[in-house]
Design a protein around this motif. Structure first.
Motif, PDB file in Angstrom:
ATOM      1  N   ARG B 205      -2.502   3.223  25.862  1.00  0.00           N
ATOM      2  CA  ARG B 205      -3.266   2.496  27.180  1.00  0.00           C
ATOM      3  C   ARG B 205      -3.638   1.083  26.897  1.00  0.00           C
ATOM      4  O   ARG B 205      -3.620   0.758  25.511  1.00  0.00           O
ATOM      5  N   VAL B 206      -3.721   0.323  27.945  1.00  0.00           N
ATOM      6  CA  VAL B 206      -4.235  -1.156  27.750  1.00  0.00           C
ATOM      7  C   VAL B 206      -5.382  -1.261  28.599  1.00  0.00           C
ATOM      8  O   VAL B 206      -5.427  -0.844  29.786  1.00  0.00           O
ATOM      9  N   ILE B 207      -6.530  -1.887  28.006  1.00  0.00           N
ATOM     10  CA  ILE B 207      -7.413  -2.065  28.656  1.00  0.00           C
ATOM     11  C   ILE B 207      -7.504  -3.669  28.746  1.00  0.00           C
ATOM     12  O   ILE B 207      -7.236  -4.236  27.930  1.00  0.00           O
ATOM     13  N   PHE B 208      -7.892  -4.199  30.194  1.00  0.00           N
ATOM     14  CA  PHE B 208      -8.006  -5.600  30.159  1.00  0.00           C
ATOM     15  C   PHE B 208      -9.462  -5.904  30.479  1.00  0.00           C
ATOM     16  O   PHE B 208      -9.948  -5.404  31.665  1.00  0.00           O
ATOM     17  N   MET B 209     -10.063  -6.699  29.898  1.00  0.00           N
ATOM     18  CA  MET B 209     -11.581  -7.029  30.007  1.00  0.00           C
ATOM     19  C   MET B 209     -11.483  -8.569  30.444  1.00  0.00           C
ATOM     20  O   MET B 209     -10.965  -9.513  30.223  1.00  0.00           O
ATOM     21  N   ASP B 218      -5.216   1.214  32.104  1.00  0.00           N
ATOM     22  CA  ASP B 218      -4.061   1.816  32.502  1.00  0.00           C
ATOM     23  C   ASP B 218      -3.241   2.291  31.435  1.00  0.00           C
ATOM     24  O   ASP B 218      -3.074   1.911  30.233  1.00  0.00           O
ATOM     25  N   SER B 219      -2.330   3.239  31.728  1.00  0.00           N
ATOM     26  CA  SER B 219      -1.208   3.467  30.930  1.00  0.00           C
ATOM     27  C   SER B 219      -0.439   2.335  30.668  1.00  0.00           C
ATOM     28  O   SER B 219      -0.454   1.371  31.572  1.00  0.00           O
ATOM     29  N   LYS B 220       0.177   2.158  29.617  1.00  0.00           N
ATOM     30  CA  LYS B 220       0.889   0.926  29.008  1.00  0.00           C
ATOM     31  C   LYS B 220       2.031   0.463  30.053  1.00  0.00           C
ATOM     32  O   LYS B 220       2.001  -0.633  30.586  1.00  0.00           O
ATOM     33  N   ASP B 221       2.668   1.517  30.726  1.00  0.00           N
ATOM     34  CA  ASP B 221       4.002   1.167  31.518  1.00  0.00           C
ATOM     35  C   ASP B 221       3.132   0.461  32.993  1.00  0.00           C
ATOM     36  O   ASP B 221       3.589  -0.405  33.408  1.00  0.00           O
ATOM     37  N   ALA B 222       2.248   1.470  33.350  1.00  0.00           N
ATOM     38  CA  ALA B 222       1.314   0.835  34.632  1.00  0.00           C
ATOM     39  C   ALA B 222       1.025  -0.450  34.273  1.00  0.00           C
ATOM     40  O   ALA B 222       1.107  -1.562  35.284  1.00  0.00           O
ATOM     41  N   PHE B 223       0.459  -0.813  33.301  1.00  0.00           N
ATOM     42  CA  PHE B 223      -0.212  -2.357  33.236  1.00  0.00           C
ATOM     43  C   PHE B 223       0.806  -3.226  33.135  1.00  0.00           C
ATOM     44  O   PHE B 223       0.719  -4.338  33.739  1.00  0.00           O
ATOM     45  N   PHE B 224       1.895  -3.049  32.168  1.00  0.00           N
ATOM     46  CA  PHE B 224       2.763  -4.072  32.380  1.00  0.00           C
ATOM     47  C   PHE B 224       3.778  -4.301  33.404  1.00  0.00           C
ATOM     48  O   PHE B 224       4.154  -5.598  33.771  1.00  0.00           O
ATOM     49  N   GLU B 225       4.003  -3.124  34.222  1.00  0.00           N
ATOM     50  CA  GLU B 225       4.741  -3.319  35.465  1.00  0.00           C
ATOM     51  C   GLU B 225       3.901  -3.426  36.486  1.00  0.00           C
ATOM     52  O   GLU B 225       4.360  -4.514  37.329  1.00  0.00           O
ATOM     53  N   HIS B 226       2.799  -3.223  36.872  1.00  0.00           N
ATOM     54  CA  HIS B 226       1.956  -3.751  38.111  1.00  0.00           C
ATOM     55  C   HIS B 226       0.522  -3.733  37.742  1.00  0.00           C
ATOM     56  O   HIS B 226      -0.050  -2.811  38.227  1.00  0.00           O
TER      57      HIS B 226
END
Ligand SMILES: Nc1ncnc2c1ncn2[C@@H]1O[C@H](COP(=O)(O)OP(=O)(O)OP(=O)(O)O)[C@@H](O)[C@H]1O
Ligand SMILES: [Mg+2]
Lengths: 229, 242
Positions: B205-209, B218-226
């Motif tokens: 997962r990736v967290i953006f602050m 979000d899951s990694k894919d969700a984060f990078f794709e949209h």
């Protein structure tokens, strides 16, 4: 016309054993005061940096008090007050010679104020991340201080601590106010007795100079070695 | 494994963390990213109690970090942490860096601590440097030692605060490789990093602050794709075209 002062150094060789005894007293005071001053100074520095307000206020008050009064006066207080205190509180026999003890106590407590400032700066010179890293490994405050912060702080401070020791050695001459025969006191006594005060004091000055100059050269050399290590 | 629940922190009137909530399960790898000053370091330091927080709760393996009754030293002894500036102890040799906390915190014996130290140095490829001092090593080597030092405590999870951002570019990969391997072995990891290649390869997962808030989680894919928020999109655009 006044006559030129005629130097006469002949009384010095005979006085050497007595002067040496004085030197031993001076070195004794210096050594004990340096050791005790560093230990107590470290405690004061840690208190001063502590987040417990009463402790840091106590340490700040102590340091400011001792740094704001002349050393001679502190020494006199100790000569005058300590013996009485010990007599009345601990039942020491009247007239026990406590001049050396009170001189050492006075120096140590006074110098601790100066040492604590050097040590405080030394502790602050260690990057904050070092304490954090030690804590992150599970070390408590005491372990982190003892194993990580203080060793680095002292390493940075060694030259300053030694220099302060040299100053202290010179300051020991102030014990003459108690008629204690340290090196300076011994020189003064002999010179006075033989009517050769000028020669004696010049000689004593030369001895102080040689010792202190040599010691500070050594500190500089040591400092350079530390830097390249 | 790590649960962060509604955590807020402020310096005076300045809010560093605002209602941050997230979980890290066992074996998960989380990448935390965001612009400078967004509170990433602060958040990760709250997890092992290096930074206190005023509101909310964090538990690590069921132990509450904010509870005054918690033995923080004990908790930290099995939460590994790696810092941006390595923070090796410069007055100790490499092997001593790996031994000191094993001896003084875990109470292990000298032989056991030494053996463990060498094993981990082997693992990060630095056994031959054991007797050297941190100042004699390159940045990348120092950071690998720092990771080994943390691993010597047998941590249940690892926190990384920008472990590669103080390194020369050519040394970044040697550190990321060690981290990647660690992740593959199933270590639970929370990594503040701007290495998006690492995030793509390794993160779950990736967290953006941004400004103390968790804006994306979000899951990694969700984060990078949209990535949903505009801030995250801008941030990604900037960092990927870098
Ligand atoms: N001791 C402090 N007192 C006041 N403000 C602080 C303190 N420590 C951090 N801050 C502020 O808190 C905010 C968050 O800091 P933090 O170090 O967590 O950010 P970061 O996301 O890790 O940034 P960077 O990418 O630069 O490392 C910053 O604006 C910082 O100025
Ligand atoms: Mg940061």
């Amino acid at each position: 016309m006044y006559e030129l002062y005629e130097f006469d150094w002949s009384s010095i060789p005979g006085a050497l054993p007595f002067l040496w005894q004085g030197m031993v007293v001076s070195l004794e005071i210096t050594f004990v005061a340096v050791v005790f001053g560093i230990v107590w100074g470290t405690a004061l520095a840690i208190m001063r940096l502590s987040s417990v307000t009463p402790l840091s206020w106590f340490a700040a008050g102590y340091v400011n008090l001792f740094r704001s009064v002349p050393l001679v006066m502190v020494l006199l207080w100790f000569f005058l007050i300590i013996p009485h205190l010990l007599e009345s509180l601990l039942g020491f026999p009247r007239g026990t010679d406590m001049r050396l003890g009170s001189a050492i106590a006075g120096f140590a407590l006074f110098e601790a104020a100066y040492y604590s400032e050097i040590i405080r700066a030394g502790i602050q010179s260690v990057p904050k991340g070092q304490m954090a890293a030690a804590n992150a490994l599970g070390m408590n405050y005491r372990q982190a201080m003892q194993r990580v912060v203080l060793p680095q702080a002292f390493r940075n401070m060694v030259p300053l601590l030694l220099t302060q020791g040299i100053i202290l050695f010179q300051d020991t001459s102030l014990v003459y106010v108690s008629a204690l025969a340290d090196f300076f006191g011994a020189a003064y006594k002999v010179g006075d007795r033989d009517g050769r005060l000028v020669e004696m004091l010049l000689f004593a000055g030369a001895v102080y100079f040689v010792i202190c100059f040599a010691a500070s050269q050594w500190v500089r050399h040591f400092q350079k070695k530390l830097k390249t290590a | 494994m790590i649960s962060i629940d509604n955590v807020s922190k402020h310096y005076g009137s300045f809010q560093v963390l605002a209602d941050c909530t997230t979980q890290v399960s066992k074996g998960e790898v989380i990448v935390v990213c965001g612009p400078s000053g967004s509170g990433k370091s602060t958040l990760i330091k709250c997890v092992n109690g290096l930074e206190p927080f005023q509101k909310g709760e964090i538990t690590v393996n069921g132990v509450s970090v904010g509870d005054p009754k918690t033995n923080l030293s004990k908790l930290r002894s099995h939460v590994g942490m790696v810092f941006q500036n390595f923070e090796l102890f410069p007055h100790m040799s490499i092997i001593d860096n790996l031994r000191i906390a094993q001896l003084k915190v875990l109470g292990r014996g000298m032989d056991e601590a030494t053996e463990k130290g060498f094993k981990l140095l082997d693992r990060v490829g630095l056994r031959v440097q054991a007797e050297k001092y941190p100042g004699q090593l390159s940045g990348g080597q120092q950071q690998r030692v720092a990771i080994a030092r943390a691993l010597a405590m047998d941590p249940i999870c690892m926190l990384f605060d920008e472990p590669t951002s103080a390194l020369d570019p050519e040394m970044v990969n040697e550190v990321l490789d060690v981290m990647t391997e660690l992740a593959k072995e199933g270590m639970t990891m929370m990594c503040v990093t701007h290495e998006m290649g690492f995030a793509r390869r390794v993160a779950n997962r990736v967290i953006f602050m941004d400004q103390g808030r968790i804006v994306e989680d979000d899951s990694k894919d969700a984060f990078f794709e949209h990535a949903r928020s505009e801030r995250a999109q801008q941030f990604l655009a900037k960092i990927l075209h870098h």
